[in-house]
Design a protein around this motif. Structure first.
Motif, mmCIF file in Angstrom:
data_model
loop_
_atom_site.group_PDB
_atom_site.id
_atom_site.type_symbol
_atom_site.label_atom_id
_atom_site.label_comp_id
_atom_site.label_asym_id
_atom_site.label_seq_id
_atom_site.Cartn_x
_atom_site.Cartn_y
_atom_site.Cartn_z
ATOM 1 N N ARG A 190 2.852 17.166 -17.750
ATOM 2 C CA ARG A 190 2.751 16.867 -19.182
ATOM 3 C C ARG A 190 1.328 17.034 -19.727
ATOM 4 N N ARG A 191 0.403 17.361 -18.828
ATOM 5 C CA ARG A 191 -1.019 17.505 -19.180
ATOM 6 C C ARG A 191 -1.543 16.233 -19.833
ATOM 7 N N SER A 192 -1.223 15.108 -19.216
ATOM 8 C CA SER A 192 -1.615 13.801 -19.726
ATOM 9 C C SER A 192 -2.648 13.188 -18.783
ATOM 10 N N VAL A 193 -3.895 13.182 -19.222
ATOM 11 C CA VAL A 193 -4.983 12.676 -18.395
ATOM 12 C C VAL A 193 -4.810 11.197 -18.053
ATOM 13 N N PRO A 194 -4.388 10.327 -18.980
ATOM 14 C CA PRO A 194 -4.212 8.911 -18.594
ATOM 15 C C PRO A 194 -3.179 8.706 -17.483
ATOM 16 N N TRP A 195 -2.090 9.459 -17.507
ATOM 17 C CA TRP A 195 -1.090 9.319 -16.446
ATOM 18 C C TRP A 195 -1.614 9.848 -15.127
ATOM 19 N N ALA B 240 0.830 -1.206 0.000
ATOM 20 C CA ALA B 240 0.000 0.000 0.000
ATOM 21 C C ALA B 240 0.865 1.257 0.000
ATOM 22 N N TRP B 241 1.916 1.266 0.833
ATOM 23 C CA TRP B 241 2.813 2.423 0.838
ATOM 24 C C TRP B 241 3.526 2.553 -0.501
ATOM 25 N N GLY B 242 3.854 1.444 -1.116
ATOM 26 C CA GLY B 242 4.486 1.485 -2.434
ATOM 27 C C GLY B 242 3.576 2.104 -3.478
ATOM 28 N N GLU B 243 2.294 1.762 -3.418
ATOM 29 C CA GLU B 243 1.338 2.345 -4.363
ATOM 30 C C GLU B 243 1.229 3.857 -4.173
ATOM 31 N N VAL B 244 1.203 4.284 -2.919
ATOM 32 C CA VAL B 244 1.113 5.724 -2.647
ATOM 33 C C VAL B 244 2.379 6.432 -3.109
ATOM 34 N N CYS B 245 3.530 5.827 -2.820
ATOM 35 C CA CYS B 245 4.813 6.452 -3.174
ATOM 36 C C CYS B 245 5.050 6.493 -4.678
ATOM 37 N N VAL B 246 4.489 5.566 -5.410
ATOM 38 C CA VAL B 246 4.621 5.586 -6.866
ATOM 39 C C VAL B 246 3.525 6.450 -7.490
ATOM 40 N N GLY B 247 2.351 6.451 -6.870
ATOM 41 C CA GLY B 247 1.214 7.190 -7.430
ATOM 42 C C GLY B 247 1.380 8.698 -7.380
ATOM 43 N N LEU B 248 1.922 9.219 -6.295
ATOM 44 C CA LEU B 248 2.071 10.676 -6.185
ATOM 45 C C LEU B 248 2.983 11.272 -7.260
ATOM 46 N N PRO B 249 4.179 10.726 -7.483
ATOM 47 C CA PRO B 249 4.999 11.264 -8.571
ATOM 48 C C PRO B 249 4.358 11.073 -9.953
ATOM 49 N N THR B 250 3.580 9.997 -10.102
ATOM 50 C CA THR B 250 2.900 9.767 -11.379
ATOM 51 C C THR B 250 1.867 10.853 -11.639
ATOM 52 N N VAL B 251 1.135 11.235 -10.606
ATOM 53 C CA VAL B 251 0.149 12.322 -10.753
ATOM 54 C C VAL B 251 0.854 13.630 -11.107
ATOM 55 N N ILE B 252 1.939 13.925 -10.411
ATOM 56 C CA ILE B 252 2.676 15.167 -10.673
ATOM 57 C C ILE B 252 3.252 15.165 -12.079
#
Length: 55
Positions: A26-31, A9-21
């Protein structure tokens, strides 16, 4: 023997936040969507483990 999934769960959060940023820059809705899914799933899993711990 139950497996502790809080690390996943922590891994998902730690990977998800930089992915959102990264997606927002890049203004990429899928990412952005992929990052949000990872963050939400990780947070829900952490809250579930906190509220209903396994024996």
């Amino acid at each position: 023997m139950p497996m502790d999934r809080s690390g996943v769960a922590w891994g998902e959060v730690c990977v998800g936040l930089p992915t959102v940023i990264w997606g927002a820059r890049r203004r990429s809705v899928p990412w952005i969507a992929a990052g949000v899914v990872l963050v939400v799933h990780g947070v829900l899993e952490l809250s579930y483990e906190t509220l209903l711990p396994r024996d």
